[in-house]
Design an enzyme around this catalytic site. Structure first.
Site, PDB file in Angstrom:
ATOM      1  N   ARG A 147      -1.216   4.811  10.560  1.00 52.37           N
ATOM      2  CA  ARG A 147      -0.834   4.089   9.338  1.00 52.37           C
ATOM      3  C   ARG A 147       0.108   4.939   8.481  1.00 52.37           C
ATOM      4  O   ARG A 147       1.051   4.410   7.881  1.00 52.37           O
ATOM      5  CB  ARG A 147      -2.090   3.684   8.557  1.00 52.37           C
ATOM      6  CG  ARG A 147      -1.771   2.763   7.380  1.00 52.37           C
ATOM      7  CD  ARG A 147      -3.015   2.191   6.734  1.00 52.37           C
ATOM      8  NE  ARG A 147      -3.839   3.234   6.135  1.00 52.37           N
ATOM      9  CZ  ARG A 147      -5.041   3.032   5.605  1.00 52.37           C
ATOM     10  NH1 ARG A 147      -5.578   1.822   5.618  1.00 52.37           N
ATOM     11  NH2 ARG A 147      -5.726   4.016   5.079  1.00 52.37           N
ATOM     12  N   ARG A 203      18.902  10.167  -0.834  1.00 51.45           N
ATOM     13  CA  ARG A 203      19.907  11.087  -0.277  1.00 51.45           C
ATOM     14  C   ARG A 203      20.083  12.334  -1.132  1.00 51.45           C
ATOM     15  O   ARG A 203      20.668  13.314  -0.703  1.00 51.45           O
ATOM     16  CB  ARG A 203      21.254  10.364  -0.117  1.00 51.45           C
ATOM     17  CG  ARG A 203      21.227   9.316   1.000  1.00 51.45           C
ATOM     18  CD  ARG A 203      22.508   8.544   1.061  1.00 51.45           C
ATOM     19  NE  ARG A 203      22.758   7.855  -0.214  1.00 51.45           N
ATOM     20  CZ  ARG A 203      23.782   7.029  -0.436  1.00 51.45           C
ATOM     21  NH1 ARG A 203      24.644   6.781   0.526  1.00 51.45           N
ATOM     22  NH2 ARG A 203      23.937   6.441  -1.601  1.00 51.45           N
ATOM     23  N   GLU A 242      -7.737  -7.899  -2.805  1.00 46.27           N
ATOM     24  CA  GLU A 242      -8.591  -6.743  -2.537  1.00 46.27           C
ATOM     25  C   GLU A 242      -8.979  -6.104  -3.862  1.00 46.27           C
ATOM     26  O   GLU A 242      -8.650  -6.641  -4.919  1.00 46.27           O
ATOM     27  CB  GLU A 242      -7.867  -5.730  -1.636  1.00 46.27           C
ATOM     28  CG  GLU A 242      -6.577  -5.180  -2.231  1.00 46.27           C
ATOM     29  CD  GLU A 242      -5.897  -4.125  -1.347  1.00 46.27           C
ATOM     30  OE1 GLU A 242      -6.513  -3.607  -0.417  1.00 46.27           O
ATOM     31  OE2 GLU A 242      -4.717  -3.824  -1.624  1.00 46.27           O
ATOM     32  N   LYS A 296       1.190   2.427   2.222  1.00 50.08           N
ATOM     33  CA  LYS A 296       0.327   3.248   1.374  1.00 50.08           C
ATOM     34  C   LYS A 296       1.207   4.314   0.720  1.00 50.08           C
ATOM     35  O   LYS A 296       1.302   5.447   1.184  1.00 50.08           O
ATOM     36  CB  LYS A 296      -0.783   3.864   2.236  1.00 50.08           C
ATOM     37  CG  LYS A 296      -2.082   3.996   1.504  1.00 50.08           C
ATOM     38  CD  LYS A 296      -3.214   4.219   2.430  1.00 50.08           C
ATOM     39  CE  LYS A 296      -4.353   4.949   1.769  1.00 50.08           C
ATOM     40  NZ  LYS A 296      -4.821   4.414   0.508  1.00 50.08           N
TER      41      LYS A 296
END
Ligand code: PMP
Length: 289
Positions: free
Chosen positions: A50, A103, A183, A150
Site C-alpha cells: 500500500r 521538482r 469511515e 495514505k
C-alpha cells in the site's frame, strides 16, 4: 529509542529532518502505520504494497526496493529491542526550495521509520464498546484527494477528529460528499445485520484498510457472508452490531452512534468472535525479526 532516517539510525533527540522538507511544508509524502506482536510484524507485505501504491499515485519515487524497505523496518525493530511495537513509516518528497512544485526537491526523498510502543484506546472501550458521532466534515472526494492514498495530508481526518472531541466523543463517523457512510478518522467501519457482515466499498471513501481486509478474510473463513455495500446512517442505526478496524485500534466495538443504541448496547456476538480470531492471528502470522 533509535529512529531510522535515510539509511542511518539516530537517537530520538538527534532524529531530525530539514524544515525545507516538502513533507513538512506541504504534506507531500506518504506513510503507513504498522504493528508488530511478539517479534512478528503483522501484514508487513500488505502495508509495504500500500505504501508503494500511494507513492506511485503521487509520483513519488521510493529510493529503496520493497525488500530493502522490509529489511530497514525489521532492523529498526531489532535495534530498538521491541517485542510489540507500533511503527510509523514515512516517505516524503525530500528537501527543496519553497514552492509546492515537487521538482524543487533536488535532494533525495526522505525515508523515516519510527518504532515505538503502542498507545491503545482504553481497555474499557474494548469491553463495553465506544460511542461515536457523525461529524459535518465529509471525507475527501476521490477526485480531489483520493482516500486510498495514505498521504501526509491528514487534515481532513484531523478536522473530523476535532469535531468529535469538541463534542466529547472519541471518534467521528465520516460520510462522503453524497452522504453515504465512508469511515472513521483513522479506522474502517463494519456493521452486522441478520448475521451478515457489511462494510462500505472503497469507492465510498473508505481506505483499503489492512485490518479491514484481514477481518473480511477471517469472516469468510468462519463462513460469515460478507458484503462491501453502500449504506446510510439509517442502516447503521438499525444494525445489530457495529465495530471499527485499524492497525492501532485492531477491532473495537461501537455501541452507540449519534445517541442511537446499536443492538443491545454492548459488544455483539459476531464482533467478539472476530476480535478473538484476530488476536489469534496476530500471535502466529507475520514477518519475524
Ligand atoms: N481509515 C483511515 C483514514 C486510516 O488512516 C486508517 C489507518 N490508520 C484506516 C482506515 C485503517 O487502516 P489499517 O487497517 O490499514 O490500519
Amino acid at each position: 529509542m533509535k529512529v531510522y532516517i535515510n539509511g542511518k539510525l539516530y537517537d530520538k533527540s538527534e532524529a531530525k529532518i530539514s524544515v525545507f522538507d516538502h513533507g513538512l511544508l506541504y504534506g507531500d509524502g506518504v506513510f503507513e502505520g504498522i504493528r508488530s506482536y511478539n517479534r512478528l510484524v503483522f501484514k508487513l507485505k500488505e502495508h509495504i504494497d500500500r505504501l508503494y501504491e500511494s507513492a506511485h499515485s503521487i509520483m513519488l519515487k521510493i529510493p529503496l526496493s520493497k525488500k530493502e524497505f522490509i529489511e530497514a523496518i525489521t532492523n529498526t525493530l531489532k535495534e530498538n529491542k521491541l517485542e510489540d511495537a507500533y511503527m510509523r513509516v514515512i516517505v516524503t518528497r525530500g528537501e527543496g526550495d519553497l514552492g509546492l512544485d515537487p521538482r524543487k526537491c533536488k535532494s533525495k526523498e526522505s525515508v523515516i521509520i519510527i518504532a515505538d510502543k503502542i498507545t491503545l484506546y482504553p481497555e474499557k472501550l474494548y469491553k463495553e464498546g465506544m460511542e461515536i458521532i457523525t461529524v459535518s466534515t465529509t471525507r475527501n472526494a476521490h477526485e480531489a484527494l483520493n482516500p486510498q492514498i495514505k498521504s501526509l495530508n491528514y487534515l481532513n481526518n484531523i478536522m473530523a477528529k476535532i469535531e468529535a472531541t469538541n463534542s466529547g466523543y472519541e471518534e467521528a463517523l465520516m460520510l462522503n460528499d453524497q452522504g453515504y457512510v465512508a469511515e472513521c478518522t483513522g479506522d474502517n467501519i463494519f456493521v452486522v445485520r441478520k448475521n451478515e457482515l457489511y462494510t462500505p466499498p472503497e469507492c465510498m471513501g473508505a481506505l483499503n484498510g489492512v485490518t479491514r481486509e484481514t477481518v473480511l478474510d477471517i469472516a469468510r473463513r468462519l463462513k460469515i457472508a460478507t458484503h462491501e455495500h453502500v449504506f446510510t446512517r439509517h442502516e447503521l442505526y438499525i444494525s445489530e452490531e457495529c465495530f471499527l478496524t485499524g492497525t492501532a485500534a485492531e477491532i473495537i466495538p461501537v455501541v452507540k452512534v449519534d445517541s442511537r443504541v446499536i443492538g443491545e448496547g454492548k459488544p455483539g456476538k459476531m464482533t467478539l468472535a472476530l476480535m478473538k480470531e484476530f488476536k489469534e492471528l496476530t500471535k502466529k502470522e507475520g514477518v519475524r525479526y
